[in-house]
Write an enzyme that holds these catalytic residues in place. Structure first.
Site, PDB file in Angstrom:
ATOM      1  N   SER A 149      17.603  -9.960 103.582  1.00 50.72           N
ATOM      2  CA  SER A 149      17.523  -8.492 103.576  1.00 50.72           C
ATOM      3  C   SER A 149      16.085  -8.127 103.903  1.00 50.72           C
ATOM      4  CB  SER A 149      17.862  -7.958 102.181  1.00 50.72           C
ATOM      5  OG  SER A 149      17.572  -6.574 102.092  1.00 50.72           O
ATOM      6  N   TYR A 162      16.659  -6.951  92.692  1.00 53.92           N
ATOM      7  CA  TYR A 162      17.344  -7.330  93.937  1.00 53.92           C
ATOM      8  C   TYR A 162      16.307  -7.809  94.944  1.00 53.92           C
ATOM      9  CZ  TYR A 162      19.923  -6.900  98.324  1.00 53.92           C
ATOM     10  OH  TYR A 162      20.491  -7.158  99.553  1.00 53.92           O
TER      11      TYR A 162
HETATM   12  N1  NAP Z   1      24.696  -3.793 102.415  1.00 53.36           N
HETATM   13  C1  NAP Z   1      23.374  -3.808 102.535  1.00 53.36           C
HETATM   14  O1  NAP Z   1      22.707  -2.756 102.580  1.00 53.36           O
HETATM   15  C2  NAP Z   1      22.675  -5.123 102.671  1.00 53.36           C
HETATM   16  C3  NAP Z   1      21.388  -5.118 103.219  1.00 53.36           C
HETATM   17  C4  NAP Z   1      20.717  -6.300 103.347  1.00 53.36           C
HETATM   18  C5  NAP Z   1      21.314  -7.483 102.941  1.00 53.36           C
HETATM   19  N2  NAP Z   1      22.552  -7.447 102.406  1.00 53.36           N
HETATM   20  C6  NAP Z   1      23.113  -8.712 101.956  1.00 53.36           C
HETATM   21  O2  NAP Z   1      24.306  -8.969 102.669  1.00 53.36           O
HETATM   22  C7  NAP Z   1      25.125  -9.828 101.896  1.00 53.36           C
HETATM   23  C8  NAP Z   1      26.553  -9.306 101.904  1.00 53.36           C
HETATM   24  O3  NAP Z   1      26.608  -8.073 101.230  1.00 53.36           O
HETATM   25  P1  NAP Z   1      27.516  -6.851 101.719  1.00 53.36           P
HETATM   26  O4  NAP Z   1      26.594  -5.729 101.989  1.00 53.36           O
HETATM   27  O5  NAP Z   1      28.452  -7.274 102.752  1.00 53.36           O
HETATM   28  O6  NAP Z   1      28.237  -6.472 100.360  1.00 53.36           O
HETATM   29  P2  NAP Z   1      29.758  -6.599  99.879  1.00 53.36           P
HETATM   30  O7  NAP Z   1      30.679  -5.945 100.842  1.00 53.36           O
HETATM   31  O8  NAP Z   1      29.758  -6.129  98.479  1.00 53.36           O
HETATM   32  O9  NAP Z   1      30.020  -8.157  99.956  1.00 53.36           O
HETATM   33  C9  NAP Z   1      29.500  -9.064  99.033  1.00 53.36           C
HETATM   34  C10 NAP Z   1      30.304 -10.335  99.145  1.00 53.36           C
HETATM   35  O10 NAP Z   1      29.727 -11.314  98.288  1.00 53.36           O
HETATM   36  C11 NAP Z   1      30.757 -11.832  97.459  1.00 53.36           C
HETATM   37  N3  NAP Z   1      30.205 -12.244  96.178  1.00 53.36           N
HETATM   38  C12 NAP Z   1      29.498 -11.493  95.303  1.00 53.36           C
HETATM   39  N4  NAP Z   1      29.171 -12.218  94.231  1.00 53.36           N
HETATM   40  C13 NAP Z   1      29.693 -13.454  94.432  1.00 53.36           C
HETATM   41  C14 NAP Z   1      29.709 -14.650  93.684  1.00 53.36           C
HETATM   42  N5  NAP Z   1      29.118 -14.734  92.479  1.00 53.36           N
HETATM   43  N6  NAP Z   1      30.334 -15.737  94.189  1.00 53.36           N
HETATM   44  C15 NAP Z   1      30.946 -15.669  95.403  1.00 53.36           C
HETATM   45  N7  NAP Z   1      30.957 -14.555  96.164  1.00 53.36           N
HETATM   46  C16 NAP Z   1      30.346 -13.470  95.678  1.00 53.36           C
HETATM   47  C17 NAP Z   1      31.771 -10.717  97.325  1.00 53.36           C
HETATM   48  O11 NAP Z   1      33.051 -11.228  97.071  1.00 53.36           O
HETATM   49  P3  NAP Z   1      33.803 -11.303  95.655  1.00 53.36           P
HETATM   50  O12 NAP Z   1      33.456 -10.056  94.900  1.00 53.36           O
HETATM   51  O13 NAP Z   1      35.238 -11.393  96.052  1.00 53.36           O
HETATM   52  O14 NAP Z   1      33.302 -12.550  95.019  1.00 53.36           O
HETATM   53  C18 NAP Z   1      31.742 -10.144  98.725  1.00 53.36           C
HETATM   54  O15 NAP Z   1      32.563 -10.878  99.569  1.00 53.36           O
HETATM   55  C19 NAP Z   1      24.490  -9.918 100.518  1.00 53.36           C
HETATM   56  O16 NAP Z   1      23.767 -11.108 100.401  1.00 53.36           O
HETATM   57  C20 NAP Z   1      23.551  -8.729 100.505  1.00 53.36           C
HETATM   58  O17 NAP Z   1      22.461  -8.929  99.640  1.00 53.36           O
HETATM   59  C21 NAP Z   1      23.261  -6.297 102.269  1.00 53.36           C
END
Ligand code: NAP
Length: 279
Positions: A149, A162
């Protein structure tokens, strides 16, 4: 250096295996969908089995239910995958969770949990799947993509814990990249800015309209992830503007970014209340 024997049929089928963590929604789901269109067979990892099964049936993937913060569960998951696929060509360490709140108020259990999922989860998955990555590296090569991120380069006070977890994850990614140099396993870090997803409903929680203007959708990040692998890019910020310049300013004038990030905030009600003081 230890020799890794190429299995006789490791690449004979021509099928490339990708393990995508956090594939049940958002960036992980979009990445698995894109990889599948390019002929990859995806092993989908997360905790919500129903969501994984739905995706898997649409892209002919495989499902592994696992909490990536649980080291024993990750080892068991990796053992099952390696039994089916001795060669793992791509690992996308994407599973992650938010932790909104400043370090003054954030629940301390959340501080621990976010490190366990966002940073250690990637460490556990990489180490557990390393034999499969090495196996693939002996053939056509292998890749690890860490979905970090911009919060990994820029301290964002409203989500302090975070941000700290993402700084740790970026340090892991860079260290791993150096440690694996010359092995045939390339390590990439993809640093998204704000992305609208289930866990990170940015448009609803960000107070600043300026920040809200730069929110992107998951498929754009999926393109950056796959592009990093195909073009061999080590570190990618998506979108480049305004986030890459912000990361550079953070490195050379941290006070400036610190002041701005300190003034930014989430909307009231979108940050969990701090627990009452115990004393
Ligand atoms: N959205 C943003 O603004 C943003 C920006 C920069 C980076 N990111 C990064 O992108 C990545 C994906 O996030 P997203 O934005 O796509 O959010 P999201 O839609 O909430 O997806 C998060 C995913 O991680 C899984 N997850 C969470 N905790 C877990 C655990 N303990 N074990 C296994 N799986 C787990 C969730 O699945 P389950 O709940 O089914 O386990 C879900 O599939 C993350 O690393 C986040 O930090 C996001």
């Amino acid at each position: 250096m230890s020799e890794v024997a190429t299995p006789p049929d490791a690449d004979a089928t021509g099928v490339r295996i990708a393990v995508v963590t956090g594939a049940s929604s958002g960036i992980g789901e979009a990445t698995a969908r894109l990889l599948a269109t390019k002929g990859w067979r995806c092993v989908l990892v997360a905790r919500r089995e129903d969501r994984l099964r739905e995706l898997s049936s649409g892209i002919d993937g495989e499902v592994e239910v696992c909490d990536v913060a649980d080291r024993e569960a990750v080892d068991a998951m990796a053992a099952r995958i390696l039994e089916r696929h001795p060669a793992v060509h791509l690992l996308v360490n994407n599973a992650g969770m938010p932790a909104r709140g400043t370090f003054l108020a954030v629940d301390l259990d959340l501080v621990e949990r976010v490190i366990g999922v966002n940073y250690l989860g990637g460490v556990w998955c990489t180490r557990a799947l390393l034999p499969g990555l090495r196996w693939a590296a002996a053939g056509r090569g292998a890749h690890v993509v860490n979905v970090v991120s911009v919060a990994g380069t820029t301290a964002f006070a409203p989500a302090g814990a975070y941000s700290a977890s993402k700084h740790a994850q970026l340090a892991f990614s860079r260290s791993l990249s150096a440690a694996l140099a010359g092995t045939g396993i390339a390590v990439h870090a993809v640093l998204p800015g704000f992305v609208e997803t289930e866990g990170f409903p940015q448009k609803g929680v960000l107070k600043s309209r300026v920040l809200g203007r730069f929110v992107i959708q998951p498929p754009r990040v999926a393109e950056a992830i796959v592009g990093a692998v195909e073009k061999g890019k080590r570190e990618v910020t998506v979108p480049w503007f305004p986030y890459r310049p912000v990361s550079i300013v953070q490195a050379i004038a941290p006070g400036l970014i610190g002041r701005f990030a300190g003034m930014s905030d989430y909307r009231p009600g979108s940050v969990p209340e701090a627990p009452p003081a115990s004393d």
